[in-house]
Design a protein around this motif. Structure first.
Motif, mmCIF file in Angstrom:
data_model
loop_
_atom_site.group_PDB
_atom_site.id
_atom_site.type_symbol
_atom_site.label_atom_id
_atom_site.label_comp_id
_atom_site.label_asym_id
_atom_site.label_seq_id
_atom_site.Cartn_x
_atom_site.Cartn_y
_atom_site.Cartn_z
ATOM 1 N N HIS A 297 2.048 36.940 15.266
ATOM 2 C CA HIS A 297 2.304 37.207 16.684
ATOM 3 C C HIS A 297 1.638 36.085 17.464
ATOM 4 C CE1 HIS A 297 3.115 41.138 15.045
ATOM 5 N NE2 HIS A 297 1.855 41.271 14.690
ATOM 6 N N ILE A 298 2.362 35.494 18.396
ATOM 7 C CA ILE A 298 1.774 34.458 19.239
ATOM 8 C C ILE A 298 1.260 35.146 20.499
ATOM 9 C CG2 ILE A 298 2.136 32.306 20.489
ATOM 10 C CD1 ILE A 298 4.479 31.731 18.594
ATOM 11 N N GLY A 299 -0.027 35.017 20.732
ATOM 12 C CA GLY A 299 -0.640 35.694 21.863
ATOM 13 C C GLY A 299 -1.361 34.740 22.789
ATOM 14 N N GLU A 300 -1.713 35.259 23.928
ATOM 15 C CA GLU A 300 -2.434 34.493 24.936
ATOM 16 C C GLU A 300 -3.936 34.601 24.710
ATOM 17 O OE1 GLU A 300 -2.531 32.110 28.327
ATOM 18 O OE2 GLU A 300 -0.703 32.943 27.542
ATOM 19 N N ILE A 301 -4.371 35.767 24.266
ATOM 20 C CA ILE A 301 -5.796 36.048 24.126
ATOM 21 C C ILE A 301 -6.071 36.489 22.696
ATOM 22 C CG2 ILE A 301 -7.673 37.536 24.914
ATOM 23 C CD1 ILE A 301 -6.129 37.867 27.532
ATOM 24 N N ALA A 302 -7.105 35.917 22.089
ATOM 25 C CA ALA A 302 -7.480 36.290 20.728
ATOM 26 C C ALA A 302 -7.848 37.774 20.683
ATOM 27 C CB ALA A 302 -8.650 35.442 20.258
ATOM 28 N N ASP A 303 -7.480 38.408 19.566
ATOM 29 C CA ASP A 303 -7.761 39.828 19.385
ATOM 30 C C ASP A 303 -8.266 40.014 17.966
ATOM 31 O OD1 ASP A 303 -7.795 42.562 19.077
ATOM 32 O OD2 ASP A 303 -5.719 42.880 19.701
ATOM 33 N N GLU A 304 -9.551 40.309 17.839
ATOM 34 C CA GLU A 304 -10.136 40.429 16.503
ATOM 35 C C GLU A 304 -9.536 41.573 15.698
ATOM 36 O OE1 GLU A 304 -14.182 42.948 17.374
ATOM 37 O OE2 GLU A 304 -14.172 40.834 17.910
ATOM 38 N N ASP A 305 -8.883 42.520 16.355
ATOM 39 C CA ASP A 305 -8.264 43.641 15.651
ATOM 40 C C ASP A 305 -6.872 43.312 15.117
ATOM 41 O OD1 ASP A 305 -10.499 45.225 16.162
ATOM 42 O OD2 ASP A 305 -9.680 45.963 18.053
ATOM 43 N N ASP A 306 -6.314 42.170 15.487
ATOM 44 C CA ASP A 306 -4.967 41.779 15.053
ATOM 45 C C ASP A 306 -5.065 40.518 14.209
ATOM 46 O OD1 ASP A 306 -2.300 41.200 14.694
ATOM 47 O OD2 ASP A 306 -1.782 41.231 16.823
ATOM 48 N N SER A 307 -5.147 40.702 12.893
ATOM 49 C CA SER A 307 -5.299 39.554 11.994
ATOM 50 C C SER A 307 -4.036 38.698 11.924
ATOM 51 C CB SER A 307 -5.681 40.029 10.589
ATOM 52 O OG SER A 307 -4.657 40.836 10.059
ATOM 53 N N ALA A 308 -2.911 39.208 12.409
ATOM 54 C CA ALA A 308 -1.666 38.446 12.392
ATOM 55 C C ALA A 308 -1.424 37.699 13.695
ATOM 56 C CB ALA A 308 -0.488 39.386 12.111
ATOM 57 N N LEU A 309 -2.401 37.706 14.601
ATOM 58 C CA LEU A 309 -2.235 37.052 15.890
ATOM 59 C C LEU A 309 -2.761 35.626 15.838
ATOM 60 C CD1 LEU A 309 -2.395 38.309 19.350
ATOM 61 C CD2 LEU A 309 -4.072 36.544 18.834
ATOM 62 N N VAL A 310 -1.963 34.692 16.350
ATOM 63 C CA VAL A 310 -2.432 33.326 16.582
ATOM 64 C C VAL A 310 -2.307 33.084 18.080
ATOM 65 C CG1 VAL A 310 -1.852 32.417 14.307
ATOM 66 C CG2 VAL A 310 -0.170 32.274 16.122
ATOM 67 N N THR A 311 -3.295 32.428 18.647
ATOM 68 C CA THR A 311 -3.206 32.153 20.077
ATOM 69 C C THR A 311 -2.331 30.935 20.318
ATOM 70 O OG1 THR A 311 -5.150 30.723 20.159
ATOM 71 C CG2 THR A 311 -5.514 33.108 20.484
ATOM 72 N N ALA A 312 -1.757 30.882 21.496
ATOM 73 C CA ALA A 312 -0.881 29.773 21.858
ATOM 74 C C ALA A 312 -1.651 28.459 21.958
ATOM 75 C CB ALA A 312 -0.185 30.073 23.188
ATOM 76 N N ARG A 313 -2.959 28.535 22.048
ATOM 77 C CA ARG A 313 -3.774 27.315 22.145
ATOM 78 C C ARG A 313 -4.303 26.844 20.799
ATOM 79 N NH1 ARG A 313 -7.227 27.222 27.666
ATOM 80 N NH2 ARG A 313 -5.486 27.586 29.061
ATOM 81 N N SER A 314 -4.136 27.640 19.750
ATOM 82 C CA SER A 314 -4.583 27.221 18.422
ATOM 83 C C SER A 314 -3.636 26.149 17.888
ATOM 84 C CB SER A 314 -4.596 28.424 17.472
ATOM 85 O OG SER A 314 -3.269 28.847 17.203
ATOM 86 N N PRO A 315 -4.073 25.358 16.910
ATOM 87 C CA PRO A 315 -3.177 24.328 16.370
ATOM 88 C C PRO A 315 -1.849 24.894 15.850
ATOM 89 C CG PRO A 315 -5.426 23.896 15.676
ATOM 90 C CD PRO A 315 -5.427 25.251 16.358
ATOM 91 N N LEU A 316 -1.898 25.992 15.098
ATOM 92 C CA LEU A 316 -0.658 26.581 14.601
ATOM 93 C C LEU A 316 0.158 27.178 15.741
ATOM 94 C CD1 LEU A 316 1.280 27.373 12.368
ATOM 95 C CD2 LEU A 316 -0.158 29.385 11.913
ATOM 96 N N GLY A 317 -0.489 27.856 16.657
ATOM 97 C CA GLY A 317 0.208 28.446 17.801
ATOM 98 C C GLY A 317 0.935 27.396 18.622
#
Length: 157
Positions: free
Chosen positions: A103-123
C-alpha cells in the motif's frame, strides 16, 4: 514537495487532517505558556522560553507543510485508475522472485507492514507506474529492481 501534486486516499486525508488538528492544539498549548514570567527570571527560565519559541517555529512549519499537502491533494483529485499513487495497492515482483502486495501511503504506520510511504525510495519509484512497468530504487545494500504486477485501489478502511 516538488512536481505535480499527488492525490491521496480518503484514509490518508483523514490521518493528515487529524495530525493537523493535533498540531494546532499542541501549538495553542505551547503558545499559551510563552511570556508567563512575572519577573526577569534566571538563565534557565530564559532558555526554557527560547526552547518553547523554537517549538512554536517547528510546529508552525509542520502545520504549514500539512496545510499545503492537503491543498495539493484537493487540486490533484483521486489517483487515476490503474496508475500507482498515494492510496493505491500495488502488487510488486521483486528481483529475487518474491511477490508482495504493498500500500502506498502518505504517513508511515507501524501497524501496516505492507505500507510504503510515497517518500521512501520504493514508494517514489512506484508512483505513476502501471502494471508491467519495471522500477528501480535504492536500498542500503545497493540498487534494486522490481516489476509492478498490478495496481488497484486503496485497501478498504
Amino acid at each position: 514537495m516538488a512536481g505535480e501534486p499527488e492525490p491521496i486516499s480518503p484514509a490518508a486525508r483523514r490521518a493528515l487532517e487529524q495530525d493537523l488538528a493535533d498540531l494546532r492544539a499542541e501549538r495553542a498549548a505551547v503558545a499559551a505558556t510563552l511570556g508567563r514570567t512575572d519577573s526577569e527570571g534566571d538563565r534557565a527560565d530564559q532558555a526554557d522560553e527560547l526552547q518553547r519559541a523554537d517549538d512554536l517555529t517547528r510546529l508552525d512549519d509542520r502545520i504549514d507543510d500539512l496545510t499545503v499537502r492537503l491543498r495539493q491533494a484537493a487540486t490533484a483529485g483521486p489517483p487515476a485508475a490503474g496508475v500507482a499513487g498515494v492510496g493505491s495497492t500495488v502488487t510488486v515482483r521483486f528481483d529475487d522472485g518474491t511477490t508482495q502486495e504493498l500500500h502506498i501511503g502518505e504517513i508511515a504506520d507501524e501497524d501496516d507492514s505492507a505500507l510504503v510511504t510515497a517518500r521512501s525510495p520504493l514508494g517514489r519509484a512506484l508512483l505513476g507506474r502501471r502494471g508491467g512497468d519495471a522500477v528501480f530504487y535504492d536500498t542500503p545494500t545497493g540498487p534494486r529492481t522490481a516489476t509492478v504486477e498490478s495496481v488497484g485501489d486503496a485497501p478498504a478502511d
